[in-house]
Design a protein around this motif. Structure first.
Motif, PDB file in Angstrom:
ATOM      1  N   GLY A   1      16.903 -10.295  -5.925  1.00 54.42           N
ATOM      2  CA  GLY A   1      16.023  -9.536  -6.797  1.00 54.42           C
ATOM      3  C   GLY A   1      14.700  -9.115  -6.180  1.00 54.42           C
ATOM      4  N   ARG A   2      14.498  -9.392  -4.909  1.00 58.87           N
ATOM      5  CA  ARG A   2      13.254  -8.981  -4.256  1.00 58.87           C
ATOM      6  C   ARG A   2      13.310  -7.472  -3.985  1.00 58.87           C
ATOM      7  N   PRO A   3      12.135  -6.822  -3.995  1.00 59.75           N
ATOM      8  CA  PRO A   3      12.136  -5.385  -3.712  1.00 59.75           C
ATOM      9  C   PRO A   3      12.549  -5.071  -2.265  1.00 59.75           C
ATOM     10  N   TYR A   4      12.285  -5.995  -1.368  1.00 61.86           N
ATOM     11  CA  TYR A   4      12.691  -5.837   0.031  1.00 61.86           C
ATOM     12  C   TYR A   4      12.709  -7.205   0.691  1.00 61.86           C
TER      13      TYR A   4
ATOM     14  N   GLY B   1      13.236   2.458   6.950  1.00 60.15           N
ATOM     15  CA  GLY B   1      12.717   1.283   7.639  1.00 60.15           C
ATOM     16  C   GLY B   1      11.207   1.288   7.794  1.00 60.15           C
ATOM     17  N   LEU B   2      10.741   0.481   8.718  1.00 60.92           N
ATOM     18  CA  LEU B   2       9.300   0.374   8.963  1.00 60.92           C
ATOM     19  C   LEU B   2       8.745   1.621   9.638  1.00 60.92           C
ATOM     20  N   ASP B   3       9.638   2.488  10.121  1.00 66.83           N
ATOM     21  CA  ASP B   3       9.207   3.759  10.699  1.00 66.83           C
ATOM     22  C   ASP B   3       8.457   4.594   9.658  1.00 66.83           C
ATOM     23  N   ALA B   4       8.780   4.417   8.379  1.00 66.58           N
ATOM     24  CA  ALA B   4       8.121   5.146   7.297  1.00 66.58           C
ATOM     25  C   ALA B   4       6.639   4.795   7.199  1.00 66.58           C
ATOM     26  N   LEU B   5       6.229   3.701   7.823  1.00 70.17           N
ATOM     27  CA  LEU B   5       4.816   3.318   7.816  1.00 70.17           C
ATOM     28  C   LEU B   5       4.043   3.996   8.949  1.00 70.17           C
ATOM     29  N   ILE B   6       4.766   4.612   9.883  1.00 67.90           N
ATOM     30  CA  ILE B   6       4.141   5.245  11.037  1.00 67.90           C
ATOM     31  C   ILE B   6       4.281   6.764  10.977  1.00 67.90           C
TER      32      ILE B   6
ATOM     33  N   LEU C   1       0.836  -1.208   0.000  1.00 65.79           N
ATOM     34  CA  LEU C   1       0.000   0.000   0.000  1.00 65.79           C
ATOM     35  C   LEU C   1       0.870   1.257   0.000  1.00 65.79           C
ATOM     36  N   TYR C   2       1.928   1.225   0.782  1.00 61.30           N
ATOM     37  CA  TYR C   2       2.869   2.345   0.823  1.00 61.30           C
ATOM     38  C   TYR C   2       3.424   2.591  -0.579  1.00 61.30           C
ATOM     39  N   LYS C   3       3.796   1.521  -1.244  1.00 63.55           N
ATOM     40  CA  LYS C   3       4.354   1.675  -2.601  1.00 63.55           C
ATOM     41  C   LYS C   3       3.304   2.244  -3.563  1.00 63.55           C
TER      42      LYS C   3
ATOM     43  N   ALA D   1      10.268  12.614   4.557  1.00 66.42           N
ATOM     44  CA  ALA D   1      10.296  13.871   3.800  1.00 66.42           C
ATOM     45  C   ALA D   1       9.815  13.702   2.357  1.00 66.42           C
ATOM     46  N   ASP D   2      10.175  12.606   1.717  1.00 61.28           N
ATOM     47  CA  ASP D   2       9.825  12.448   0.299  1.00 61.28           C
ATOM     48  C   ASP D   2       8.539  11.646   0.063  1.00 61.28           C
ATOM     49  N   ALA D   3       7.735  11.450   1.098  1.00 61.43           N
ATOM     50  CA  ALA D   3       6.475  10.712   0.934  1.00 61.43           C
ATOM     51  C   ALA D   3       5.503  11.577   0.123  1.00 61.43           C
ATOM     52  N   LYS D   4       4.992  11.029  -0.961  1.00 62.00           N
ATOM     53  CA  LYS D   4       4.053  11.757  -1.826  1.00 62.00           C
ATOM     54  C   LYS D   4       2.665  11.808  -1.190  1.00 62.00           C
ATOM     55  N   ASN D   5       2.243  10.688  -0.665  1.00 60.41           N
ATOM     56  CA  ASN D   5       0.936  10.568  -0.022  1.00 60.41           C
ATOM     57  C   ASN D   5       1.133   9.825   1.294  1.00 60.41           C
TER      58      ASN D   5
END
Length: 149
Positions: free
Chosen positions: A122-125, A80-85, A66-68, A89-93
Motif C-alpha cells: 500500500g505504499r505510494p512507492y 523512475g528517478l530520471d523524472a527528478l532530473i 516535492l515532485y508530488k 512529458a506529463d510534468a505539470k511543474n
C-alpha cells in the motif's frame, strides 16, 4: 575515532617492542592484534555506509514528495528517478535545473537506488538500496535498505 587511533598507536608500539625482543611471539601477537582491530575498523566502515544510504534514501524520499506536490503524483516506475532530473512529458511543474542537482544519488556502496511505483504493502512507492552485494535480498550489510515513508 580518536580513541581508536590512540588504541592502534598503543598496539603498534607494543608489537614493535615485542618484535625487537622476541620475534617468534611478535608474529603471533601481530596476527592476534590484526584479528581484533581490522574487523572493528571494517565494521565501522560498513556501519557508515548503511547510515549514508539511509540518509540518501531519506533525502530522495523528501524530493519525491516535492515532485508530488508540484505534479500531483509520484513518477511512475518507467519514469523512475530520471523524472527528478529531466522533465517528463506529463510534468505539470518542473523547476529549472530539476529536483536533483549533481546527478543521480547513489547508496553508500556507490550503487544506484531502486525505485518502484506503486510500492508494495500500500505504499505510494518503494525506494531502496540493494545493500553491499548489489543484489535483491540478503542479510546483514547485504540486506536491502528501504526508505522509511
Amino acid at each position: 575515532m580518536k580513541k581508536l587511533q590512540k588504541y592502534l598507536s598503543v598496539l603498534l608500539l607494543a608489537s614493535t617492542s615485542l618484535l625487537t625482543t622476541t620475534p617468534s611471539y611478535a608474529l603471533s601477537l601481530g596476527d592476534l592484534l590484526m584479528g581484533m582491530v581490522v574487523p572493528k575498523i571494517m565494521g565501522q566502515s560498513d556501519e557508515a555506509r548503511v547510515k549514508t544510504t539511509e540518509t540518501v534514501l531519506a533525502n530522495v524520499s523528501n524530493i519525491l514528495d516535492l515532485y508530488k506536490l508540484d505534479n500531483f503524483r509520484y513518477p511512475t516506475t518507467g519514469q523512475g528517478l530520471d523524472a527528478l532530473i529531466t522533465p517528463v512529458a506529463d510534468a505539470k511543474n518542473f523547476p529549472e535545473g530539476g529536483y536533483l542537482k549533481g546527478g543521480y544519488p547513489k547508496d553508500g556502496w556507490q550503487n544506484e537506488l531502486q525505485y518502484v511505483s506503486p510500492g508494495t504493502e500500500g505504499r505510494p512507492y518503494d525506494l531502496f538500496s540493494l545493500g553491499a552485494d548489489g543484489e535483491q535480498g540478503g542479510e546483514g550489510i547485504d540486506a536491502d535498505i528501504y526508505a522509511k515513508l
